[in-house]
Design a protein around this motif. Structure first.
Motif, short mmCIF file in Angstrom:
data_model
loop_
_atom_site.label_atom_id
_atom_site.label_comp_id
_atom_site.label_asym_id
_atom_site.label_seq_id
_atom_site.Cartn_x
_atom_site.Cartn_y
_atom_site.Cartn_z
N ILE A 1 7.07 11.76 6.14
CA ILE A 1 6.61 10.39 5.88
C ILE A 1 7.31 9.41 6.81
O ILE A 1 6.69 8.51 7.36
CB ILE A 1 6.84 10.01 4.40
CG1 ILE A 1 6.00 10.89 3.48
CG2 ILE A 1 6.55 8.53 4.16
CD1 ILE A 1 4.51 10.85 3.74
N ILE B 1 5.77 9.58 10.19
CA ILE B 1 4.42 9.01 10.26
C ILE B 1 4.47 7.49 10.17
O ILE B 1 3.85 6.78 10.96
CB ILE B 1 3.54 9.60 9.14
CG1 ILE B 1 3.30 11.08 9.40
CG2 ILE B 1 2.21 8.85 9.04
CD1 ILE B 1 2.69 11.81 8.22
N GLN B 2 5.20 6.98 9.17
CA GLN B 2 5.35 5.53 9.00
C GLN B 2 6.78 5.18 9.37
O GLN B 2 7.69 5.30 8.56
CB GLN B 2 5.03 5.12 7.56
CG GLN B 2 5.20 3.64 7.27
CD GLN B 2 4.55 2.73 8.30
OE1 GLN B 2 5.20 2.31 9.25
NE2 GLN B 2 3.27 2.45 8.13
N THR B 3 6.98 4.79 10.60
CA THR B 3 8.32 4.60 11.14
C THR B 3 8.98 3.29 10.72
O THR B 3 10.18 3.13 10.90
CB THR B 3 8.30 4.70 12.67
OG1 THR B 3 7.39 3.71 13.18
CG2 THR B 3 7.87 6.08 13.13
N ASP B 4 8.21 2.39 10.17
CA ASP B 4 8.74 1.08 9.76
C ASP B 4 9.26 1.16 8.32
O ASP B 4 8.47 1.24 7.38
CB ASP B 4 7.66 0.02 9.88
CG ASP B 4 8.16 -1.38 9.55
OD1 ASP B 4 9.23 -1.53 8.91
OD2 ASP B 4 7.47 -2.34 9.95
N LYS C 1 7.78 -1.39 5.83
CA LYS C 1 6.43 -1.08 5.37
C LYS C 1 6.48 0.00 4.29
O LYS C 1 5.74 -0.06 3.31
CB LYS C 1 5.54 -0.63 6.53
CG LYS C 1 5.12 -1.77 7.42
CD LYS C 1 4.17 -1.30 8.48
CE LYS C 1 3.80 -2.46 9.39
NZ LYS C 1 2.96 -2.04 10.51
N ARG C 2 7.34 1.00 4.46
CA ARG C 2 7.48 2.05 3.43
C ARG C 2 7.95 1.44 2.12
O ARG C 2 7.45 1.79 1.05
CB ARG C 2 8.44 3.15 3.89
CG ARG C 2 7.88 4.04 4.98
CD ARG C 2 8.67 5.32 5.15
NE ARG C 2 10.09 5.14 5.33
CZ ARG C 2 10.70 5.02 6.51
NH1 ARG C 2 9.99 5.03 7.63
NH2 ARG C 2 12.00 4.87 6.58
N LEU D 1 5.06 -0.37 0.43
CA LEU D 1 4.03 0.53 -0.10
C LEU D 1 4.49 1.29 -1.34
O LEU D 1 3.67 1.72 -2.16
CB LEU D 1 3.59 1.53 0.97
CG LEU D 1 2.82 0.94 2.15
CD1 LEU D 1 2.63 2.00 3.23
CD2 LEU D 1 1.47 0.41 1.68
N ARG D 2 5.78 1.47 -1.49
CA ARG D 2 6.31 2.29 -2.59
C ARG D 2 5.80 1.87 -3.97
O ARG D 2 5.38 2.74 -4.74
CB ARG D 2 7.83 2.33 -2.55
CG ARG D 2 8.40 3.24 -3.62
CD ARG D 2 9.87 3.54 -3.36
NE ARG D 2 10.45 4.33 -4.39
CZ ARG D 2 10.29 5.63 -4.55
NH1 ARG D 2 9.52 6.30 -3.71
NH2 ARG D 2 10.86 6.29 -5.53
#
Length: 80
Positions: A31, A34-37, A40-41, A44-45
């Motif tokens: 993860i 794929i989502q390096t920021d 943003k993670r 989204l959590r």
């Protein structure tokens, strides 16, 4: 992928418990790749934390990683 860090030196683990922990780590690293920021993670959590379907899909990813590790370890059959 520009990260030169080698964090996965082997799929071999001493026990199934260690294998499962490695499967979770592998899934988390995927993860992150794929989502390096990280911000943003974090944003989204809350969405997937309340979404049963997404949680089940996450568990499936861990299960697939664990299946790979278990196979690499001959399903720990050689250990007595």
């Amino acid at each position: 992928m520009a990260n030169d860090e080698i964090w996965l030196k082997s799929l071999l683990t001493k026990t199934p418990q260690e294998g499962r922990e490695l499967a979770i780590l592998m899934s988390r690293k995927t993860i992150g790749a794929i989502q390096t920021d990280p911000e943003k993670r974090r944003k989204l959590r809350p969405e997937y934390a309340e979404d049963t379907a997404q949680l089940i899909q996450s568990a499936q990813v861990v299960a697939i990683e664990f299946q790979t590790i278990a196979n690499a370890n001959n399903y720990w059959r050689d250990e007595k």
